[in-house]
Design a protein around this motif. Structure first.
Motif, PDB file in Angstrom:
ATOM      1  N   LEU A 148       0.823  -1.211   0.000  1.00  0.00           N
ATOM      2  CA  LEU A 148       0.000   0.000   0.000  1.00  0.00           C
ATOM      3  C   LEU A 148       0.857   1.262   0.000  1.00  0.00           C
ATOM      4  O   LEU A 148       0.496   2.263  -0.631  1.00  0.00           O
ATOM      5  CB  LEU A 148      -0.967  -0.015   1.186  1.00  0.00           C
ATOM      6  N   MET A 149       1.992   1.232   0.683  1.00  0.00           N
ATOM      7  CA  MET A 149       2.928   2.362   0.623  1.00  0.00           C
ATOM      8  C   MET A 149       3.431   2.544  -0.809  1.00  0.00           C
ATOM      9  O   MET A 149       3.523   3.662  -1.310  1.00  0.00           O
ATOM     10  CB  MET A 149       4.120   2.126   1.565  1.00  0.00           C
ATOM     11  N   SER A 150       3.733   1.423  -1.446  1.00  0.00           N
ATOM     12  CA  SER A 150       4.183   1.464  -2.837  1.00  0.00           C
ATOM     13  C   SER A 150       3.085   2.010  -3.742  1.00  0.00           C
ATOM     14  O   SER A 150       3.340   2.823  -4.634  1.00  0.00           O
ATOM     15  CB  SER A 150       4.600   0.066  -3.281  1.00  0.00           C
ATOM     16  N   TYR A 151       1.844   1.568  -3.508  1.00  0.00           N
ATOM     17  CA  TYR A 151       0.704   2.058  -4.283  1.00  0.00           C
ATOM     18  C   TYR A 151       0.561   3.569  -4.132  1.00  0.00           C
ATOM     19  O   TYR A 151       0.445   4.298  -5.124  1.00  0.00           O
ATOM     20  CB  TYR A 151      -0.581   1.355  -3.837  1.00  0.00           C
ATOM     21  N   ALA A 152       0.576   4.049  -2.889  1.00  0.00           N
ATOM     22  CA  ALA A 152       0.402   5.480  -2.632  1.00  0.00           C
ATOM     23  C   ALA A 152       1.540   6.284  -3.270  1.00  0.00           C
ATOM     24  O   ALA A 152       1.300   7.315  -3.914  1.00  0.00           O
ATOM     25  CB  ALA A 152       0.334   5.743  -1.126  1.00  0.00           C
ATOM     26  N   ALA A 153       2.761   5.814  -3.120  1.00  0.00           N
ATOM     27  CA  ALA A 153       3.899   6.504  -3.729  1.00  0.00           C
ATOM     28  C   ALA A 153       3.804   6.453  -5.247  1.00  0.00           C
ATOM     29  O   ALA A 153       4.136   7.422  -5.935  1.00  0.00           O
ATOM     30  CB  ALA A 153       5.206   5.878  -3.243  1.00  0.00           C
ATOM     31  N   GLY A 154       3.327   5.336  -5.804  1.00  0.00           N
ATOM     32  CA  GLY A 154       3.154   5.217  -7.249  1.00  0.00           C
ATOM     33  C   GLY A 154       2.122   6.181  -7.789  1.00  0.00           C
ATOM     34  O   GLY A 154       2.300   6.776  -8.858  1.00  0.00           O
ATOM     35  N   VAL A 155       1.017   6.360  -7.051  1.00  0.00           N
ATOM     36  CA  VAL A 155      -0.010   7.324  -7.463  1.00  0.00           C
ATOM     37  C   VAL A 155       0.586   8.727  -7.480  1.00  0.00           C
ATOM     38  O   VAL A 155       0.407   9.487  -8.445  1.00  0.00           O
ATOM     39  CB  VAL A 155      -1.243   7.251  -6.525  1.00  0.00           C
TER      40      VAL A 155
END
Length: 191
Positions: A148-155
């Motif tokens: 989820l951290m990766s998802y948020a940073a990716g967004v």
């Protein structure tokens, strides 16, 4: 949790070498591939850089052409950025960012230093986040947390890239509009 302890320590300590410690002599392809293994964190043999990958990055314009069959510091800087970014973004987005950071207005050593500084902060942040997630029974929760951290940073990264792309397109359109137009066919015939 030996693997997690080792990973956390590598996240804290393993960094690409600073510009002034990159080899100041040219390297052949096999030397480049061996050198890049030390530049990025990897645990799996399958995610290493290959000669075919370097050739593809060169053909696509992500990396400058080798000088003969030798690669310089500049090449190592480009390849370091690519090896890190390829895990999280498309080649098109990498191209835009690399052109901005390493081929933009600032010299390659400065762009490389900025890249390494940002990478250092990100790796330290993740290592710190891992401190609280070390239990055997927390593996799934920790994996979801980091996904989820990766998802948020990716967004966030995607939006920044989109804004950068829009800015570049606006600049290019303004430059094109400012260029003197050539004479029309009728104007050329009158002259």
């Amino acid at each position: 949790m030996y693997d997690l302890t080792e990973l956390r320590e590598r996240l804290r300590s393993q960094r690409p070498v600073p510009w002034d410690q990159l080899p100041d002599f040219s390297l052949y392809m096999d030397q480049v591939l061996s050198y890049m293994d030390r530049q990025v964190i990897r645990f799996d043999e399958d995610d290493g850089l290959t000669a075919a990958m370097v050739n593809n990055y060169t053909k696509s314009g992500l990396v400058p052409r080798a000088e003969g069959k030798k690669y310089s510091r500049d090449h190592l800087a480009y390849l370091t950025a690519i090896c890190v970014l390829k895990r999280v973004m498309s080649t098109r987005d990498m191209d835009l960012l690399i052109r901005e950071e390493l081929r933009g207005d600032r010299p390659i050593p400065d762009g490389y230093a900025a890249f390494c500084s940002s990478l250092d902060k990100a790796l330290n942040a993740v290592a710190g986040e891992m401190e609280d997630r070390t239990g055997e029974d927390e593996l799934a929760d920790a994996a979801i947390h980091f996904a989820l951290m990766s998802y948020a940073a990716g967004v966030a990264s995607s939006r920044y890239v989109s804004l950068l792309r829009q800015r570049k397109e606006t600049q290019e359109a303004a430059e094109t509009a400012a260029q003197p137009r050539g004479k029309s066919k009728k104007e050329k015939e009158r002259d």
